[in-house]
Design a protein around this motif. Structure first.
Motif, PDB file in Angstrom:
ATOM      1  N   ALA A 595       0.930  -1.253  -0.008  1.00  0.00           N
ATOM      2  CA  ALA A 595      -0.061  -0.032  -0.158  1.00  0.00           C
ATOM      3  C   ALA A 595       0.675   1.504  -0.010  1.00  0.00           C
ATOM      4  CB  ALA A 595      -0.936  -0.012   1.308  1.00  0.00           C
ATOM      5  N   THR A 596       2.112   1.208   0.514  1.00  0.00           N
ATOM      6  CA  THR A 596       3.093   2.308   0.554  1.00  0.00           C
ATOM      7  C   THR A 596       3.843   2.467  -0.905  1.00  0.00           C
ATOM      8  OG1 THR A 596       4.478   1.095   1.733  1.00  0.00           O
ATOM      9  CG2 THR A 596       3.014   2.501   2.909  1.00  0.00           C
ATOM     10  N   GLN A 597       3.544   1.540  -1.514  1.00  0.00           N
ATOM     11  CA  GLN A 597       4.193   1.638  -3.114  1.00  0.00           C
ATOM     12  C   GLN A 597       5.493   0.966  -3.105  1.00  0.00           C
ATOM     13  OE1 GLN A 597       2.079   2.722  -6.243  1.00  0.00           O
ATOM     14  NE2 GLN A 597       0.779   2.044  -4.196  1.00  0.00           N
ATOM     15  N   LYS A 598       5.815   0.067  -2.221  1.00  0.00           N
ATOM     16  CA  LYS A 598       7.223  -0.580  -2.016  1.00  0.00           C
ATOM     17  C   LYS A 598       6.904  -2.072  -2.817  1.00  0.00           C
ATOM     18  CE  LYS A 598       8.577   1.507   2.234  1.00  0.00           C
ATOM     19  NZ  LYS A 598       8.573   1.315   3.708  1.00  0.00           N
ATOM     20  N   VAL A 599       7.943  -2.346  -3.444  1.00  0.00           N
ATOM     21  CA  VAL A 599       7.972  -3.575  -4.033  1.00  0.00           C
ATOM     22  C   VAL A 599       8.006  -4.828  -3.239  1.00  0.00           C
ATOM     23  CG1 VAL A 599       9.335  -5.166  -5.795  1.00  0.00           C
ATOM     24  CG2 VAL A 599       9.008  -2.768  -6.210  1.00  0.00           C
ATOM     25  N   ARG A 600       7.102  -6.032  -3.474  1.00  0.00           N
ATOM     26  CA  ARG A 600       7.231  -7.174  -2.426  1.00  0.00           C
ATOM     27  C   ARG A 600       7.991  -7.909  -3.346  1.00  0.00           C
ATOM     28  NH1 ARG A 600       2.365  -7.191   0.465  1.00  0.00           N
ATOM     29  NH2 ARG A 600       0.724  -5.873  -0.081  1.00  0.00           N
ATOM     30  N   ARG A 601       9.146  -7.992  -2.477  1.00  0.00           N
ATOM     31  CA  ARG A 601      10.314  -8.761  -3.068  1.00  0.00           C
ATOM     32  C   ARG A 601      10.324 -10.202  -2.804  1.00  0.00           C
ATOM     33  NH1 ARG A 601      14.816  -5.694  -4.297  1.00  0.00           N
ATOM     34  NH2 ARG A 601      14.866  -3.637  -3.782  1.00  0.00           N
ATOM     35  N   GLY A 602       9.196 -10.597  -1.660  1.00  0.00           N
ATOM     36  CA  GLY A 602       9.212 -11.964  -1.599  1.00  0.00           C
ATOM     37  C   GLY A 602       8.387 -12.679  -2.695  1.00  0.00           C
ATOM     38  N   LEU A 603       7.618 -11.824  -3.659  1.00  0.00           N
ATOM     39  CA  LEU A 603       7.173 -12.322  -4.822  1.00  0.00           C
ATOM     40  C   LEU A 603       7.681 -12.222  -6.179  1.00  0.00           C
ATOM     41  CD1 LEU A 603       3.398 -11.029  -3.501  1.00  0.00           C
ATOM     42  CD2 LEU A 603       4.373 -13.211  -3.028  1.00  0.00           C
ATOM     43  N   ILE A 604       8.933 -11.633  -5.936  1.00  0.00           N
ATOM     44  CA  ILE A 604       9.524 -11.387  -7.366  1.00  0.00           C
ATOM     45  C   ILE A 604       9.642 -12.675  -8.181  1.00  0.00           C
ATOM     46  CG2 ILE A 604      11.737 -11.009  -8.411  1.00  0.00           C
ATOM     47  CD1 ILE A 604      12.185  -8.765  -6.322  1.00  0.00           C
ATOM     48  N   ASN A 605      10.231 -13.795  -7.688  1.00  0.00           N
ATOM     49  CA  ASN A 605      10.254 -15.135  -8.555  1.00  0.00           C
ATOM     50  C   ASN A 605       9.057 -15.498  -9.064  1.00  0.00           C
ATOM     51  OD1 ASN A 605      13.050 -15.258  -8.093  1.00  0.00           O
ATOM     52  ND2 ASN A 605      12.916 -16.459  -6.086  1.00  0.00           N
ATOM     53  N   ALA A 606       7.939 -15.404  -8.073  1.00  0.00           N
ATOM     54  CA  ALA A 606       6.638 -16.006  -8.664  1.00  0.00           C
ATOM     55  C   ALA A 606       6.087 -14.828  -9.955  1.00  0.00           C
ATOM     56  CB  ALA A 606       5.585 -16.271  -7.623  1.00  0.00           C
ATOM     57  N   LYS A 607       6.236 -13.502  -9.447  1.00  0.00           N
ATOM     58  CA  LYS A 607       5.401 -12.765 -10.226  1.00  0.00           C
ATOM     59  C   LYS A 607       6.235 -12.582 -11.772  1.00  0.00           C
ATOM     60  CE  LYS A 607       1.749 -11.070  -8.212  1.00  0.00           C
ATOM     61  NZ  LYS A 607       0.376 -11.057  -8.803  1.00  0.00           N
ATOM     62  N   PHE A 608       7.384 -12.570 -11.540  1.00  0.00           N
ATOM     63  CA  PHE A 608       8.254 -12.052 -12.667  1.00  0.00           C
ATOM     64  C   PHE A 608       9.070 -13.440 -13.163  1.00  0.00           C
ATOM     65  CE2 PHE A 608       7.740  -8.340  -9.915  1.00  0.00           C
ATOM     66  CZ  PHE A 608       7.261  -7.480 -10.760  1.00  0.00           C
ATOM     67  N   ALA A 609       8.496 -14.465 -13.099  1.00  0.00           N
ATOM     68  CA  ALA A 609       9.272 -15.702 -13.643  1.00  0.00           C
ATOM     69  C   ALA A 609       9.564 -15.754 -15.221  1.00  0.00           C
ATOM     70  CB  ALA A 609       8.274 -17.098 -13.426  1.00  0.00           C
ATOM     71  N   ARG A 610       8.552 -15.161 -15.917  1.00  0.00           N
ATOM     72  CA  ARG A 610       9.010 -15.010 -17.396  1.00  0.00           C
ATOM     73  C   ARG A 610       9.856 -14.109 -17.513  1.00  0.00           C
ATOM     74  NH1 ARG A 610       7.620 -11.968 -21.719  1.00  0.00           N
ATOM     75  NH2 ARG A 610       7.103 -10.187 -20.518  1.00  0.00           N
ATOM     76  N   GLU A 611      10.027 -12.867 -16.805  1.00  0.00           N
ATOM     77  CA  GLU A 611      11.110 -12.033 -17.210  1.00  0.00           C
ATOM     78  C   GLU A 611      12.507 -12.525 -16.704  1.00  0.00           C
ATOM     79  OE1 GLU A 611       7.170  -9.726 -17.115  1.00  0.00           O
ATOM     80  OE2 GLU A 611       8.269 -11.445 -15.678  1.00  0.00           O
ATOM     81  N   LEU A 612      12.586 -13.303 -15.496  1.00  0.00           N
ATOM     82  CA  LEU A 612      13.637 -13.877 -14.987  1.00  0.00           C
ATOM     83  C   LEU A 612      14.028 -14.967 -16.218  1.00  0.00           C
ATOM     84  CD1 LEU A 612      12.764 -14.193 -11.417  1.00  0.00           C
ATOM     85  CD2 LEU A 612      14.330 -12.380 -12.506  1.00  0.00           C
ATOM     86  N   GLN A 613      13.354 -15.509 -16.959  1.00  0.00           N
ATOM     87  CA  GLN A 613      13.527 -16.624 -17.780  1.00  0.00           C
ATOM     88  C   GLN A 613      14.405 -15.863 -18.844  1.00  0.00           C
ATOM     89  OE1 GLN A 613      13.023 -20.106 -17.851  1.00  0.00           O
ATOM     90  NE2 GLN A 613      13.863 -20.176 -20.081  1.00  0.00           N
ATOM     91  N   ILE A 614      13.772 -14.724 -19.250  1.00  0.00           N
ATOM     92  CA  ILE A 614      14.477 -14.166 -20.444  1.00  0.00           C
ATOM     93  C   ILE A 614      16.041 -13.612 -20.130  1.00  0.00           C
ATOM     94  CG2 ILE A 614      14.272 -11.906 -21.823  1.00  0.00           C
ATOM     95  CD1 ILE A 614      11.405 -12.123 -21.398  1.00  0.00           C
ATOM     96  N   ILE A 615      15.912 -13.251 -18.594  1.00  0.00           N
ATOM     97  CA  ILE A 615      17.357 -12.605 -18.265  1.00  0.00           C
ATOM     98  C   ILE A 615      18.383 -13.827 -18.151  1.00  0.00           C
ATOM     99  CG2 ILE A 615      18.405 -11.398 -16.373  1.00  0.00           C
ATOM    100  CD1 ILE A 615      15.961  -9.816 -16.017  1.00  0.00           C
ATOM    101  N   TYR A 616      17.904 -14.730 -17.333  1.00  0.00           N
ATOM    102  CA  TYR A 616      18.958 -15.845 -17.022  1.00  0.00           C
ATOM    103  C   TYR A 616      18.688 -17.218 -17.656  1.00  0.00           C
ATOM    104  CZ  TYR A 616      19.839 -12.805 -13.009  1.00  0.00           C
ATOM    105  OH  TYR A 616      20.146 -11.893 -12.254  1.00  0.00           O
ATOM    106  N   GLY A 617      17.478 -17.189 -18.735  1.00  0.00           N
ATOM    107  CA  GLY A 617      17.588 -18.553 -19.573  1.00  0.00           C
ATOM    108  C   GLY A 617      17.178 -19.501 -19.019  1.00  0.00           C
ATOM    109  N   SER A 618      17.017 -19.608 -17.241  1.00  0.00           N
ATOM    110  CA  SER A 618      16.692 -20.901 -16.678  1.00  0.00           C
ATOM    111  C   SER A 618      15.955 -20.290 -15.295  1.00  0.00           C
ATOM    112  CB  SER A 618      17.883 -21.965 -16.674  1.00  0.00           C
ATOM    113  OG  SER A 618      18.805 -21.362 -15.914  1.00  0.00           O
TER     114      SER A 618
END
Length: 618
Positions: A595-618
């Motif tokens: 609610a304070t516009q801070k990124v929920r870092r604990g959800l990065i792997n789940a929320k951005f799995a496709r983007e992480l795949q593009i960056i790291y390939g696996s």
């Protein structure tokens, strides 16, 4: 007694302060709200009267000391009445962000076992009703009272009632029992500084929100120690209230500091009208989150691009000379040479005065940036034009601030200033800062383990923040302890410094550095739709949506230039080797931001799995 010794120790209660202000300044304006284009004033006597009526209404409902209410509303005077009225009878108050979806509202309301909900309008009321009807419901909630009843007349009777009805219940109790007034006075007299009066739920970047239990002492100390450090005591206090009051920063300054100084709080019509309202009010105190300061700067710079060439010339030269003077002021704490003071006076008459008036900050004596770190270039912009913006460091569990930059002291790059009076601190072996002060909270509601993890028997609070000492006695925050990235090569990297450097660019709205357990760092970047859109339009680049704008090769190249510039400022191991532009803006409703516009870092792997795949390939 309101003297320095008592206030710096927090030896007051909020209802006691309100009663004192009503006695001393009853006829003076305390609150102002815009109604149909006209600013309408409410005096301290009226503020106190309606808070008492609200308190009596709560008593009529059967609320007792130790019970809790929730308030889910935009900033309105009724927020203050409910807040202080509840505290008068020892009822604890929990604020809920107006942007919270109903599941988050349900979690907080269930967790604190609130008996009454105060809502701002139909939208907030619907969330409460959804929370009652879905999942495990809200077993403890008994009544809902809504401030703005538009759209609610056909709802089931009693769900909700109007806030006016709550006030009428207070009047009814007084009519039935004249002794109720005396009992209310006795209740206010019985309050002590160490009573819990508010709960602030943490934003939950790494897990479920926790209810931090704060006392009258905690928040009174935090507000007064800040005002004392910033040399505000004795100066006129007039502010614009627009950030959510459930956030401790706005609560501290618009509610508590207001009670301490006896000034005036003006309620912005909405977040969208803040700039206009600030120009109308010309506050003497202004609290802004980084995005507000960035928008003020960008708005003026955009305006200058469309101005006459002579105006652009004056602006460029004035800002260039102002930067030289700002650097000297930063080194010395103030301008000492007569020639420098005369030159600044010249540019103030020619340029800076008009810039200050345009922003509505020409009367301000104190300006604060809170909530998150802000770009050094943004801070430099305001310092150049004579509107120095102070930063500080603290956390909810420490009653707000513990460190703050003070006037007249040489500027230390990246610092949050020295400790406020009454605050002690020490460092752990890993650089984590521990704080002890009258602002340190009582603990987390229903969470003994969580409390024990951060608060020891001697009152030392483990902040979870890694800091560096600069300038001898000032601290600079490196990052959250849990946010430190450890690469596969074993390097410890603080992502926030890199992310903030990225956000120095007007084209980057948000940056998330990734790389935990990886060979190199990657970046998830959200462009600033407004500024990048303007940049694209100037080059006749065609796009229709945010997603289509991010897909333009020219935009990718623009951000690559930003990444390259940032990489040049850091060691190679801290360089972003590969990045992805996010195809949508990060959103609280989608669970990506708190609610304070801070990124929920604990959800990065789940929320951005496709983007992480593009960056790291696996």
């Amino acid at each position: 007694m309101l003297d320095h010794d008592n206030l710096i120790r927090g030896n007051v209660t909020m209802p006691g302060l309100l009663r004192l202000r009503a006695q001393e300044r009853g006829a003076q304006v305390a609150l102002r709200e815009k109604d149909q284009g006209i600013w309408k004033a409410r005096t301290w006597a009226e503020y106190y009267r309606d808070a008492r009526r609200t308190a009596l209404g709560f008593l009529k409902l059967g609320l007792q000391r130790g019970d809790r209410i929730v308030i889910a509303a935009e900033d309105v005077p009724e927020w203050f009445y409910a807040d202080l009225g509840a505290q008068m009878i020892g009822v604890q108050v929990v604020g809920i962000y107006p942007t919270n979806p109903w599941p988050e509202l349900q979690y907080i309301t269930r967790h604190c076992q609130a008996k009454v909900a105060i809502t701002g309008d139909q939208e907030q009321t619907d969330k409460v009703l959804d929370a009652m009807a879905n999942g495990e419901g809200l077993a403890h909630l008994e009544r809902i009272f809504c401030v703005d009843m538009k759209g609610l007349r056909r709802y089931e009777p009693g769900r909700p009632d109007s806030f006016a009805h709550l006030l009428a219940l207070g009047d009814q109790l007084l009519a039935e029992d004249p002794e109720a007034d005396r009992r209310l006075d006795a209740s206010i007299d019985s309050l002590v500084p160490d009573d819990i009066n508010i709960l602030v739920y943490t934003s939950g970047t790494t897990g479920p929100p926790k209810g931090a239990m704060l006392t009258h002492r905690n928040i009174a100390y935090g507000a007064y120690a800040y005002a004392h450090a910033r040399q505000m005591i004795g100066k006129r206090f007039e502010s614009v209230c627009y950030l959510p009051l459930c956030h401790l920063a706005e609560r501290t300054y618009s509610t508590v500091l207001h009670l301490i100084t006896g000034g005036c709080v003006n309620f912005a019509e909405s977040v969208d009208t803040v700039s206009t309202n600030v120009r109308e009010i010309a506050p003497t105190f202004f609290l802004g989150v980084p995005r507000i300061w960035e928008k003020l700067q960008q708005g003026f710079e955009f305006r200058m691009k469309d101005s006459w060439k002579l105006q652009q010339w004056v602006y460029r030269h004035g800002m260039a000379r102002g930067r030289v003077l700002s650097d000297r002021r930063a080194a010395q704490g103030r301008l000492t040479g007569l020639a420098d003071r005369l030159e600044f006076g010249f540019w103030w008459l020619v340029l800076f005065r008009n810039m200050q008036r345009h922003m509505g900050l020409n009367r301000s004596h104190t300006r604060m940036c809170g909530g998150a770190s802000v770009s050094p270039e943004t801070l430099k912009f305001f310092d150049i034009i004579g509107l120095t913006v102070a930063q500080g460091y603290g956390l909810t569990e420490a009653g707000g601030l513990a460190f703050v930059q003070v006037p007249g002291r040489p500027y230390v790059s990246g610092s949050s200033g020295p400790a406020m009076e009454g605050a002690q601190w020490k460092l752990g072996e890993d650089g984590e800062i521990f704080i002890r002060s009258p602002g340190v909270f009582k603990g987390y509601l229903h969470d003994e383990k969580g409390t024990a993890d951060v608060l020891d028997a001697e009152g030392w609070l483990a902040s979870g923040d890694i800091v560096e000492i600069r300038g001898g006695d000032e601290v600079a925050v490196v990052d959250r302890k849990k946010a430190i990235i450890i690469t596969s090569g074993g390097k410890n990297i603080a992502p926030s410094e890199i992310e903030n450097a990225m956000k120095d660019s007007e084209y980057v709205r948000e940056a998330i550095v990734v790389g935990e357990g990886r060979k190199f760092l990657g970046g998830l970047i959200q462009i600033d739709f407004e500024t990048v859109g303007r940049w694209a339009a100037e080059r006749d680049l065609q796009y229709t949506t945010y997603k289509s704008l991010t897909a333009l090769p020219e935009v990718v190249e623009l951000i690559q230039q930003v990444v390259d510039q940032v990489n040049s400022r850091f060691a190679r191991v801290e360089n972003i080797r590969k990045f992805v532009l996010l195809e949508k803006e990060l959103d609280h409703d989608d669970g990506e931001l708190t609610a304070t516009q801070k990124v929920r870092r604990g959800l990065i792997n789940a929320k951005f799995a496709r983007e992480l795949q593009i960056i790291y390939g696996s």
